[in-house]
Design a protein around this motif. Structure first.
Motif, PDB file in Angstrom:
ATOM      1  N   THR A  18       0.852  -1.191   0.000  1.00  0.00           N
ATOM      2  CA  THR A  18       0.000   0.000   0.000  1.00  0.00           C
ATOM      3  C   THR A  18       0.883   1.235   0.000  1.00  0.00           C
ATOM      4  N   VAL A  19       0.597   2.147  -0.908  1.00  0.00           N
ATOM      5  CA  VAL A  19       1.284   3.437  -0.964  1.00  0.00           C
ATOM      6  C   VAL A  19       0.305   4.495  -0.463  1.00  0.00           C
ATOM      7  N   ILE A  20       0.669   5.161   0.625  1.00  0.00           N
ATOM      8  CA  ILE A  20      -0.177   6.209   1.194  1.00  0.00           C
ATOM      9  C   ILE A  20       0.532   7.546   1.023  1.00  0.00           C
ATOM     10  N   ASN A  21      -0.112   8.452   0.309  1.00  0.00           N
ATOM     11  CA  ASN A  21       0.465   9.767   0.082  1.00  0.00           C
ATOM     12  C   ASN A  21      -0.267  10.820   0.910  1.00  0.00           C
ATOM     13  N   ILE A  22       0.513  11.593   1.667  1.00  0.00           N
ATOM     14  CA  ILE A  22      -0.075  12.676   2.452  1.00  0.00           C
ATOM     15  C   ILE A  22      -0.297  13.880   1.545  1.00  0.00           C
ATOM     16  N   SER A  23      -1.560  14.188   1.339  1.00  0.00           N
ATOM     17  CA  SER A  23      -1.933  15.384   0.603  1.00  0.00           C
ATOM     18  C   SER A  23      -2.298  16.449   1.629  1.00  0.00           C
ATOM     19  N   SER A  24      -3.462  17.020   1.516  1.00  0.00           N
ATOM     20  CA  SER A  24      -3.889  18.097   2.404  1.00  0.00           C
ATOM     21  C   SER A  24      -5.267  18.533   1.943  1.00  0.00           C
ATOM     22  N   ILE A  25      -5.976  19.265   2.813  1.00  0.00           N
ATOM     23  CA  ILE A  25      -7.158  19.932   2.285  1.00  0.00           C
ATOM     24  C   ILE A  25      -6.727  20.852   1.148  1.00  0.00           C
ATOM     25  N   GLY A  26      -5.442  21.264   1.204  1.00  0.00           N
ATOM     26  CA  GLY A  26      -4.872  22.118   0.172  1.00  0.00           C
ATOM     27  C   GLY A  26      -4.615  21.401  -1.134  1.00  0.00           C
ATOM     28  N   GLY A  27      -4.982  20.125  -1.218  1.00  0.00           N
ATOM     29  CA  GLY A  27      -4.924  19.409  -2.483  1.00  0.00           C
ATOM     30  C   GLY A  27      -6.257  19.432  -3.206  1.00  0.00           C
ATOM     31  N   GLN A  28      -7.273  19.989  -2.538  1.00  0.00           N
ATOM     32  CA  GLN A  28      -8.604  20.097  -3.127  1.00  0.00           C
ATOM     33  C   GLN A  28      -9.104  21.540  -3.154  1.00  0.00           C
ATOM     34  N   ILE A  29      -8.597  22.352  -2.215  1.00  0.00           N
ATOM     35  CA  ILE A  29      -8.987  23.756  -2.142  1.00  0.00           C
ATOM     36  C   ILE A  29      -7.732  24.602  -1.995  1.00  0.00           C
ATOM     37  N   THR A  30      -7.864  25.906  -2.248  1.00  0.00           N
ATOM     38  CA  THR A  30      -6.690  26.771  -2.179  1.00  0.00           C
ATOM     39  C   THR A  30      -6.924  27.955  -1.246  1.00  0.00           C
ATOM     40  N   PHE A  31      -5.802  28.480  -0.744  1.00  0.00           N
ATOM     41  CA  PHE A  31      -5.817  29.681   0.079  1.00  0.00           C
ATOM     42  C   PHE A  31      -4.889  30.710  -0.561  1.00  0.00           C
ATOM     43  N   PRO A  32      -5.060  31.990  -0.243  1.00  0.00           N
ATOM     44  CA  PRO A  32      -4.252  33.032  -0.868  1.00  0.00           C
ATOM     45  C   PRO A  32      -2.762  32.848  -0.616  1.00  0.00           C
ATOM     46  N   LEU A  33      -1.974  33.179  -1.625  1.00  0.00           N
ATOM     47  CA  LEU A  33      -0.515  33.131  -1.612  1.00  0.00           C
ATOM     48  C   LEU A  33       0.027  31.693  -1.523  1.00  0.00           C
ATOM     49  N   GLY A  34      -0.821  30.722  -1.823  1.00  0.00           N
ATOM     50  CA  GLY A  34      -0.388  29.327  -1.771  1.00  0.00           C
ATOM     51  C   GLY A  34      -0.149  28.714  -3.130  1.00  0.00           C
ATOM     52  N   THR A  35       0.209  29.519  -4.107  1.00  0.00           N
ATOM     53  CA  THR A  35       0.389  29.021  -5.472  1.00  0.00           C
ATOM     54  C   THR A  35       1.298  27.800  -5.516  1.00  0.00           C
ATOM     55  N   LEU A  36       2.433  27.861  -4.839  1.00  0.00           N
ATOM     56  CA  LEU A  36       3.400  26.761  -4.906  1.00  0.00           C
ATOM     57  C   LEU A  36       2.926  25.557  -4.106  1.00  0.00           C
ATOM     58  N   TYR A  37       2.543  25.781  -2.856  1.00  0.00           N
ATOM     59  CA  TYR A  37       2.128  24.661  -2.002  1.00  0.00           C
ATOM     60  C   TYR A  37       0.924  23.937  -2.594  1.00  0.00           C
ATOM     61  N   HIS A  38      -0.092  24.687  -2.954  1.00  0.00           N
ATOM     62  CA  HIS A  38      -1.283  24.056  -3.504  1.00  0.00           C
ATOM     63  C   HIS A  38      -0.985  23.392  -4.848  1.00  0.00           C
ATOM     64  N   GLY A  39      -0.090  23.999  -5.610  1.00  0.00           N
ATOM     65  CA  GLY A  39       0.311  23.365  -6.865  1.00  0.00           C
ATOM     66  C   GLY A  39       0.876  21.980  -6.630  1.00  0.00           C
ATOM     67  N   THR A  40       1.690  21.832  -5.577  1.00  0.00           N
ATOM     68  CA  THR A  40       2.285  20.517  -5.298  1.00  0.00           C
ATOM     69  C   THR A  40       1.247  19.548  -4.773  1.00  0.00           C
ATOM     70  N   LYS A  41       0.338  20.006  -3.924  1.00  0.00           N
ATOM     71  CA  LYS A  41      -0.638  19.086  -3.345  1.00  0.00           C
ATOM     72  C   LYS A  41      -1.717  18.687  -4.350  1.00  0.00           C
ATOM     73  N   PHE A  42      -2.091  19.603  -5.260  1.00  0.00           N
ATOM     74  CA  PHE A  42      -2.974  19.207  -6.352  1.00  0.00           C
ATOM     75  C   PHE A  42      -2.274  18.154  -7.216  1.00  0.00           C
ATOM     76  N   ALA A  43      -0.976  18.295  -7.383  1.00  0.00           N
ATOM     77  CA  ALA A  43      -0.208  17.303  -8.145  1.00  0.00           C
ATOM     78  C   ALA A  43      -0.224  15.950  -7.443  1.00  0.00           C
ATOM     79  N   VAL A  44      -0.057  15.949  -6.126  1.00  0.00           N
ATOM     80  CA  VAL A  44      -0.084  14.701  -5.364  1.00  0.00           C
ATOM     81  C   VAL A  44      -1.435  14.003  -5.530  1.00  0.00           C
ATOM     82  N   GLU A  45      -2.510  14.782  -5.504  1.00  0.00           N
ATOM     83  CA  GLU A  45      -3.838  14.200  -5.689  1.00  0.00           C
ATOM     84  C   GLU A  45      -3.953  13.543  -7.074  1.00  0.00           C
ATOM     85  N   GLY A  46      -3.522  14.249  -8.097  1.00  0.00           N
ATOM     86  CA  GLY A  46      -3.649  13.735  -9.453  1.00  0.00           C
ATOM     87  C   GLY A  46      -2.783  12.525  -9.717  1.00  0.00           C
ATOM     88  N   LEU A  47      -1.519  12.596  -9.301  1.00  0.00           N
ATOM     89  CA  LEU A  47      -0.624  11.475  -9.568  1.00  0.00           C
ATOM     90  C   LEU A  47      -1.043  10.247  -8.773  1.00  0.00           C
TER      91      LEU A  47
END
Length: 270
Positions: A126-155
């Protein structure tokens, strides 16, 4: 006895998960960038503390091999290592931008690639990847962080398709606000005094985070959800961790873009 390999196990969610699994009879390969700084996990039975830096490609296969040599098998991989980069995009150098993606995305992929041949040979894991609520929603000034967590969700979702026929499961854990050092060494904030146009947004972000983080969950809460994900035999892919995560992600799912984003803006306004 089953074995879990954890990245970023020196503190926070990683450390809590190492203790949670060890207390329940698992072997734990607790990896971290500086094992010499850990003085507690190494004292536990059936725990191997070893060096793994997700941005140091050479350290990854060495840690995986050490874990297999010690315990014979890796049943679960927890990709937990990561940090949050927040701030105006213009304020980040390309070096800092690459570091965020190298840590949260590329490093996760490299560790997964290093463990997959072993799991594929065993036709289990089993591969478990830690994403975040930030992998589904975004907050201001989080372009980089949310970009990575959206990527984790997709991959992770895509990887599920190719690994399931081989007996390997993929799970995504989405924590909300957690009592960790995310605001300390796990937080990279960039703001240039010459970019005063972004100052109001930064102030609004501070108000928003203050409201969202008023009642954070303990790391042990996430560890319990990770335990659940590791034992999920069905086809469930995503696991929310924390009451705020459940609430916010349900709101995002049920509301259109304008309604949800409008709600975030309202929280930012004061």
């Amino acid at each position: 006895m089953k074995t879990i390999l954890i990245t970023g196990a020196s503190s926070g969610i990683g450390e809590a998960t190492a203790r949670h699994f060890q207390a329940r009879g698992w072997n734990v390969i607790a990896t971290m960038r500086a094992p010499s700084e850990d003085s507690t996990l190494a004292d536990l039975d059936n725990v191997l503390v070893t060096r793994l830096d997700v941005t140091d490609a050479a350290s990854i296969p060495v840690a995986v091999a050490a874990g297999i040599e010690k315990f014979g098998k890796i049943d679960v991989l927890l990709n937990n290592a990561g940090y949050g980069a927040y701030g105006a995009l213009e304020a980040f150098t390309m070096e800092r931008i690459r570091r965020q993606f190298d840590t949260n995305v590329v490093g996760l992929l490299e560790v997964t690639k290093a463990v997959l041949p072993h799991m594929r040979q065993n036709r289990s894991g089993t591969v478990i990847n830690i994403s975040s609520i930030g992998g589904q929603i975004t907050f201001p000034l989080g372009t980089l962080y949310h970009g990575t967590k959206f990527a984790v969700e997709g991959l992770s979702e895509a990887l599920h398709y190719e690994l399931e026929p081989l007996g390997i499961r993929v799970r995504i854990v989405e924590p909300g606000m957690i009592k960790t050092n995310f605001g300390g060494r796990s937080f990279d904030f960039a703001m240039d005094e010459g970019l005063s146009d972004y100052a109001p947004t930064a102030e609004a972000m501070g108000r928003l985070f203050g409201k969202l983080a008023s009642n954070p969950s303990a790391p042990e809460t996430v560890a319990e959800v990770i335990w659940e994900a590791a034992h999920e035999d069905g086809d469930r892919l995503r696991f929310r961790a924390g009451e705020d995560a459940a609430r916010l992600l349900e709101d995002r799912k049920s509301q259109d873009d304008g309604t949800f984003i409008g709600g975030i803006k309202k929280l930012m306004s004061g």
